[in-house]
Design a protein around this motif. Structure first.
Motif, mmCIF file in Angstrom:
data_model
loop_
_atom_site.group_PDB
_atom_site.id
_atom_site.type_symbol
_atom_site.label_atom_id
_atom_site.label_comp_id
_atom_site.label_asym_id
_atom_site.label_seq_id
_atom_site.Cartn_x
_atom_site.Cartn_y
_atom_site.Cartn_z
ATOM 1 N N UNK A 1 0.808 -1.209 0.000
ATOM 2 C CA UNK A 1 0.000 0.000 0.000
ATOM 3 C C UNK A 1 0.847 1.267 0.000
ATOM 4 N N UNK A 2 2.066 1.220 0.558
ATOM 5 C CA UNK A 2 2.922 2.411 0.608
ATOM 6 C C UNK A 2 4.015 2.397 -0.451
ATOM 7 N N UNK A 3 4.051 1.366 -1.278
ATOM 8 C CA UNK A 3 5.075 1.295 -2.307
ATOM 9 C C UNK A 3 4.677 2.180 -3.492
ATOM 10 N N UNK A 4 5.611 2.996 -3.994
ATOM 11 C CA UNK A 4 5.276 3.905 -5.098
ATOM 12 C C UNK A 4 4.719 3.203 -6.332
ATOM 13 N N UNK A 5 5.104 1.939 -6.542
ATOM 14 C CA UNK A 5 4.643 1.231 -7.733
ATOM 15 C C UNK A 5 3.145 0.973 -7.711
ATOM 16 N N UNK A 6 2.565 0.865 -6.508
ATOM 17 C CA UNK A 6 1.157 0.482 -6.424
ATOM 18 C C UNK A 6 0.311 1.414 -5.572
ATOM 19 N N UNK A 7 0.924 2.421 -4.964
ATOM 20 C CA UNK A 7 0.203 3.267 -4.020
ATOM 21 C C UNK A 7 -1.020 3.936 -4.635
ATOM 22 N N UNK A 8 -0.935 4.308 -5.909
ATOM 23 C CA UNK A 8 -2.030 5.016 -6.561
ATOM 24 C C UNK A 8 -2.836 4.124 -7.510
ATOM 25 N N UNK A 9 -2.442 2.877 -7.639
ATOM 26 C CA UNK A 9 -3.071 1.994 -8.629
ATOM 27 C C UNK A 9 -4.490 1.599 -8.229
ATOM 28 N N UNK A 10 -5.373 1.567 -9.215
ATOM 29 C CA UNK A 10 -6.718 1.031 -9.045
ATOM 30 C C UNK A 10 -6.712 -0.416 -9.531
#
Length: 277
Positions: free
Chosen positions: A163-172
């Motif tokens: 949840x806090x990783x930049x790769x997936x933090x904003x992913x839907x």
């Protein structure tokens, strides 16, 4: 659209596997989205039945070499890639001598059938392999769409562990409900192998075991941002569960063009993109 990156995590993709409805969707939907201007990357397991020479797979050395630890055992992660013609879409393969070893004479991913007792570890390895590889690529998808039960843990990992990783933090995350499954339940050790790294309650949707394919669908839907009905034979109980979550739900449409149009609208809605953009 500021971020037009779409990550597809698929159980099967044709022509690398026989042309089943799932494998066809695994190819056609990403290709259709790429044609619409999205930047697409696709991942699938590198089943032993896939002929590497005929399909021109090659290892990506810079991405391979890490280990995935499951039950205190190191499992080397091997990443291979091929270019799907004529679309020139890149397909990445998660490979492992421990989990994907069926002879090349087969035409289907028999690992999930003939070595079904390892499916609980196989799906953990596959999803963790995808997550770690995307991180290593430093590629940040706007949308992640998962297709097939072997991908069902991806929403959980992305919404809790990453949840806090930049790769997936904003992913839907979009989960595609399919009717294909497996007989019986996963090995009873599945929950204990999965638990490290998650908070109490994160796995509640799986129940207390044993875990069957419908349980996997439910935990995927619990953590997904939207749900898609991927074929007409999905059970009414799962469709009812999907609608009960209150999340965007896209019903099945047999026409690929219409299905792709609706998927495009779903993505834009999740990302808050106006039609004129």
């Amino acid at each position: 659209m500021k971020n037009n990156k779409i990550l597809y995590i698929s159980q099967e993709i044709t022509p690398y596997l026989a042309e089943t409805p799932m494998a066809s969707l695994g190819k056609q939907l990403p290709v259709s989205m790429q044609e619409r201007g999205f930047e697409v990357r696709t991942f699938m397991p590198k089943y032993g039945c896939i002929n590497e020479r005929r399909n021109q797979l090659h290892e990506v050395i810079r991405l391979s070499g890490m280990n995935i630890i499951i039950d205190d055992t190191d499992h080397p992660l091997i990443i291979k890639v091929a270019t799907l013609q004529p679309s020139r879409m890149q397909v990445y393969f998660i490979d492992s001598d421990d989990y994907f070893t069926t002879s090349s004479g087969a035409s289907a991913p028999l690992e999930t059938v003939s070595m079904a007792e390892e499916n609980h570890e196989r799906m953990i390895f596959f999803v963790r392999g995808v997550v770690e590889t995307v991180k290593k690529l430093r590629w940040e998808p706007a949308v992640v769409q998962c297709m097939g039960w072997i991908t069902a843990l991806a929403p959980l990992f992305m919404k809790r562990m990453m949840v806090d990783d930049p790769s997936f933090a904003e992913a839907k995350v979009v989960y595609t409900l399919r009717s294909e499954g497996f007989e019986g339940t996963l090995d009873e050790s599945f929950l204990s192998l999965l638990a490290p790294g998650f908070a109490p309650g994160d796995l509640a949707a799986l129940g207390e075991g044993p875990v069957g394919v419908d349980d996997l669908h439910r935990i995927a839907m619990t953590y997904a941002d939207a749900i898609v009905q991927g074929d007409e034979n999905v059970s009414p109980e799962l469709i009812e569960f999907a609608k009960s979550t209150g999340k965007p739900f896209m019903p099945y449409n047999a026409d690929l063009q219409s299905f792709a149009d609706s998927t495009n609208e779903l993505y834009r809605g999740l990302l808050g993109v106006a039609d004129e953009d």
